[in-house]
Design an enzyme around this catalytic site. Structure first.
Site, mmCIF file in Angstrom:
data_model
loop_
_atom_site.group_PDB
_atom_site.id
_atom_site.type_symbol
_atom_site.label_atom_id
_atom_site.label_comp_id
_atom_site.label_asym_id
_atom_site.label_seq_id
_atom_site.Cartn_x
_atom_site.Cartn_y
_atom_site.Cartn_z
ATOM 1 N N TYR A 198 0.875 -1.265 -0.099
ATOM 2 C CA TYR A 198 0.139 -0.123 -0.101
ATOM 3 C C TYR A 198 0.796 1.299 -0.092
ATOM 4 O O TYR A 198 2.139 1.190 0.124
ATOM 5 C CB TYR A 198 -0.987 0.103 1.110
ATOM 6 C CG TYR A 198 -0.686 -0.123 2.479
ATOM 7 C CD1 TYR A 198 0.688 -0.049 2.900
ATOM 8 C CD2 TYR A 198 -1.584 -0.400 3.497
ATOM 9 C CE1 TYR A 198 0.894 0.021 4.446
ATOM 10 C CE2 TYR A 198 -1.400 -0.650 4.752
ATOM 11 C CZ TYR A 198 0.006 -0.361 5.298
ATOM 12 O OH TYR A 198 0.063 -0.284 6.634
ATOM 13 N N GLU A 199 0.209 2.438 -0.369
ATOM 14 C CA GLU A 199 0.796 3.735 -0.402
ATOM 15 C C GLU A 199 1.674 3.650 -1.431
ATOM 16 O O GLU A 199 2.818 4.499 -1.820
ATOM 17 C CB GLU A 199 1.761 4.044 0.811
ATOM 18 C CG GLU A 199 0.761 4.421 2.032
ATOM 19 C CD GLU A 199 -0.297 5.249 1.840
ATOM 20 O OE1 GLU A 199 -0.045 6.016 0.820
ATOM 21 O OE2 GLU A 199 -1.164 5.101 2.549
ATOM 22 N N GLY A 200 1.124 3.098 -2.532
ATOM 23 C CA GLY A 200 1.945 2.916 -3.947
ATOM 24 C C GLY A 200 2.970 1.830 -3.452
ATOM 25 O O GLY A 200 3.787 1.675 -2.820
#
Ligand SMILES: Cc1cc2nc3c(=O)[nH]c(=O)nc-3n(C[C@H](O)[C@H](O)[C@H](O)COP(=O)(O)OP(=O)(O)OC[C@H]3O[C@@H](n4cnc5c(N)ncnc54)[C@H](O)[C@@H]3O)c2cc1C
Length: 593
Positions: free
Chosen positions: A439-441
């Site tokens: 997550y978060e890229g």
């Protein structure tokens, strides 16, 4: 298994390596004197170890419950722990004094965040996301929005969430379908579905403030048409209290591999009332404030969970008796030696320690530059702070979570079969930490961000400044015999990072596949070189402490782990550079996949 906060390590970093007292004249730092910092670390460590850590396994086993009325119950004990956290004033530590905060620097508050994530990552995500949402609103919100939301969010009385992902769009935000229709009163009606929204619904706070990316009807296609909205669960009334229920509901929870104590929600928006944050179609710019903050926080999670896993593995290795040391029995009175005597077990433990302690130092060193970017009176120092934060955020997120997850896996390995069972905590640490790479890229996207955007930004000013700083340190400390192994190792890694950077400049523009194929290895080459620098800084501080007769045992331990890093972890840089330079041909061969 109990979690022991590494307060000595934080103190060593803040006091001896980063010497934050040199900034005592700057806003925020004035209140971060040694006494205050020590108190924060002691009290924060107690909260993490005594309140959050005992709930970690509880959260894993019970998970969150979704109910037919669209409410969500967090695991037993989470509500009380959340109340204890807010009553203790912890959320306010680095919030802006204008909104009721204490304004302490992030380099201090991140130590508290790390302890919370080590103790209970799933719990710590609720306040972590709120802080990111608060930061985005502070930067991008109108005064009217700030007046309504910021004080409540700074105190974590109201939680914040980030709503980007939709079923058809994860990495590619240009595919967002959630739509926003302008209303005569200046608000918007938001409709659509968001998935995997962390903390999208919970029973910890009286209100939830969703930051939602949506496309204003008729807006341009792709990322250029995305705007950001505040969509509160309860619309604040005239007095700033939660009022009418908004048309946003949690439609269900995701069952998942780890972080069971954190609610991962499917969110339905049915003409919910939203307020624009920033300008129309410029939503990503503001959301990036939240995403960058969150990315640093995820890098922190990478080493935080690894720290807890390391502690469990270290304790296990001291107790588990198997076989004799190959050099002869070390504990003849026992039926066998503890496994910590075996070289391969020591390899697993020291690989973990070298990355965790180096990663923590690199993260705090970068966070300090982020703080200085806001408060330093000298424009050049502010510019350098901004450059470093932008350049290093993808490295910290991608490299530290890749290596943090590997550290958790190594901790399982130290446990043998016990590590694969649920009787020991390391299985949960491994499962929990896996999401940090996604997550978060995803880490693949972090690596692309690094080579595609961050290196070239402002004519390469940030990377050139970083390389020059490493050169300057090596030159200044060349004559110091005690530091020689660290300085030589740093100079070698820096030369490889420079070579890799040049290779990208020469090959990446002409052949984008070459840049894409090299990006993962370049990110790791970068991360290792960053760690070589902070290990050299730590070695220097440890030597000064030894000379001054201060914390000698700690300093000797630090130098021993630093030596291990230099001799047995850092050489990976050569493999990463070689893989980069192999180019994209084998990877992109049509016959290969
Ligand atoms: C537990 C959990 C919590 C989450 N919390 C939130 C939240 O609070 N808010 C929110 O908005 N989202 C959240 N997410 C979503 C998360 O941010 C996405 O899963 C993530 O951004 C990746 O998107 P995706 O899963 O659609 O993968 P995809 O985008 O489909 O990617 C699949 C794979 O392809 C790779 N890939 C894709 N494009 C490229 C490319 N151009 N080059 C190289 N590789 C590429 C990716 O790296 C990945 O390995 C959460 C997810 C989970 C599982």
């Amino acid at each position: 298994m109990t979690y022991a906060p590494p307060t000595n390590d934080y103190l060593f970093l803040l006091r001896d390596v980063l010497a934050i007292d040199q900034y005592a004249a700057l806003p925020g730092f004035a209140d971060a004197g040694l006494e205050t910092v020590t108190q924060i670390l002691d009290e924060g460590g107690k909260f993490a170890a005594e309140v959050l850590a005992p709930l970690n396994g509880v959260g894993d086993k019970h998970g969150c419950q979704w109910h037919a009325d669209n409410s969500v119950t967090t695991p037993p004990g989470f509500k009380d722990a959340y109340r204890e956290m807010t009553d203790g004033g912890w959320p306010l530590m680095n919030a802006d004094p204008d909104w009721g905060g204490q304004g302490l620097p992030s380099v201090v508050s991140l130590c508290f965040s790390e302890m919370c994530s080590s103790a209970n990552m799933a719990f710590a995500m609720y306040p972590g996301l709120t802080h990111g949402a608060y930061a985005a609103l502070r930067v991008g919100g109108s005064q009217a929005l700030k007046d309504v939301y910021l004080a409540k969010m700074a105190a974590f009385q109201w939680a914040g969430t980030m709503n980007l992902t939709e079923p058809q769009c994860g990495t590619d935000l240009g595919l967002i379908r959630t739509k926003a229709v302008p209303q005569a009163d200046g608000t918007y009606k938001i409709s659509g579905q968001k998935i995997w929204i962390s903390g999208g619904e919970q029973d910890l706070t009286e209100n939830i403030v969703h930051l939602v990316l949506a496309r204003i009807e008729g807006g341009p296609a792709g990322v250029k048409g995305i705007s950001l909205f505040v969509v509160p669960k309860f619309i604040p009334d005239g007095q700033g209290n939660p009022g009418v229920r908004n048309a946003v509901l949690c439609l269900g929870l995701e069952e998942k591999m780890g972080i069971h104590g954190n609610a991962t929600c499917v969110m339905g928006y049915e003409e919910a009332t939203g307020w624009l944050v920033g300008e129309e179609h410029q939503g990503l710019k503001v959301m990036f404030v939240m995403m960058n903050e969150a990315r640093l926080g995820v890098g922190l999670q990478g080493i935080a969970v690894a720290e807890a896993a390391y502690q469990a593995a270290r304790a296990f290795a001291g107790e588990r008796l198997q076989m004799r040391a190959i050099s002869g029995p070390k504990h003849p009175a026992l039926p066998a030696d503890p496994i910590i005597v075996h070289p391969d077990v020591r390899r697993l433990l020291l690989d973990q320690r070298a990355i965790i302690e180096g990663g923590r130092a690199f993260l705090l060193w970068t966070a300090l530059h982020g703080d200085l970017a806001h408060v330093h009176p000298d424009a050049a120092a502010r510019e350098k702070g901004e450059d470093y934060m932008a350049l290093l955020t993808p490295v910290l997120k991608g490299f530290l979570t890749d290596r943090g997850f590997k550290a958790c896996s190594d901790a399982v390995q130290v446990h043998g079969g016990s590590g694969f069972t649920e009787h020991f905590p390391v299985s949960q640490y491994l499962r929990d930490s896996r999401i940090t790479l996604i997550y978060e890229g995803t880490n693949g996207i972090q690596a692309l961000d690094l080579v595609g955007r961050k290196l070239a930004a402002k004519g390469g000013r940030a990377i050139m400044g970083f390389l020059a700083e490493l050169d300057a340190f090596a030159a200044e400390n060349q004559a110091d015999a005690a530091l020689k192994p660290f300085v030589d190792a740093l100079a070698g890694a820096k030369a490889q990072l420079q070579e890799g950077t040049l290779w990208l400049m020469q090959n990446g523009v002409a052949n984008p596949d070459a840049a894409g194929a090299a990006s993962h290895d370049y990110m790791h080459l970068f991360g290792l070189t960053g760690l070589a620098y902070v290990w050299a800084l730590m070695a220097k501080a440890a030597h000064s402490n030894l000379a001054a007769g201060r914390d000698a045992d700690f300093a000797r331990g630090k130098l021993a782990v630093g030596r291990y890093f230099v001799e047995r972890v850092l050489p990976d840089t050569a493999a990463h550079l070689a893989k980069m330079k192999a180019g994209a041909a084998a990877m992109m061969a049509a016959e290969a996949l």
